[in-house]
Design a protein around this motif. Structure first.
Motif: not given
Length: 121
Positions: A6-10
């Protein structure tokens, strides 16, 4: 065995992200943990790996000086702190686990589902 990344994003170029991976169903402290990434049309790439003790760490060339891998054996967690992100870091990031003696750069027994990191210019 499950590895939940988890922790991904833009994020904008120059920004930071911290990825987390929760492991379950295994004796976490017996395993080497690693992060890989794969961008569209490219081969999977080794990003960083950390031995069970946390003292033996290796980074892929793209991660050196910008990324930091760490682990918390009490929480069954491995982290990847990514700083100074570039558009070239855009990829799906996977955590992986293996009972290797060293830190493998390719083959791991267990893989997570991946988390998308997108870095805009």
């Amino acid at each position: 065995v499950q590895l939940q990344a988890s922790g991904g994003g833009l994020v904008q170029a120059g920004g930071s992200l911290r990825l987390s991976c929760l492991a379950s169903g295994l004796t976490f402290s017996n395993y080497v943990m690693a992060w890989f990434r794969q961008a569209p049309g490219k081969e999977r790439e080794f990003v960083a790996g950390i031995a069970w003790s946390g003292f033996n760490i290796e980074y892929g060339d793209s991660a050196k000086g910008r990324f930091t891998i760490s682990r918390d054996n009490a929480k069954n967690m491995v982290y990847l702190q990514m700083n100074s992100l570039k558009p070239a870091d855009t990829a799906v990031y996977y955590c992986a686990a293996d009972r290797a003696a060293g830190i493998p750069k390719r083959s791991y027994t267990y893989w997570g589902q991946g988390t998308q990191v997108t870095v805009s210019s």
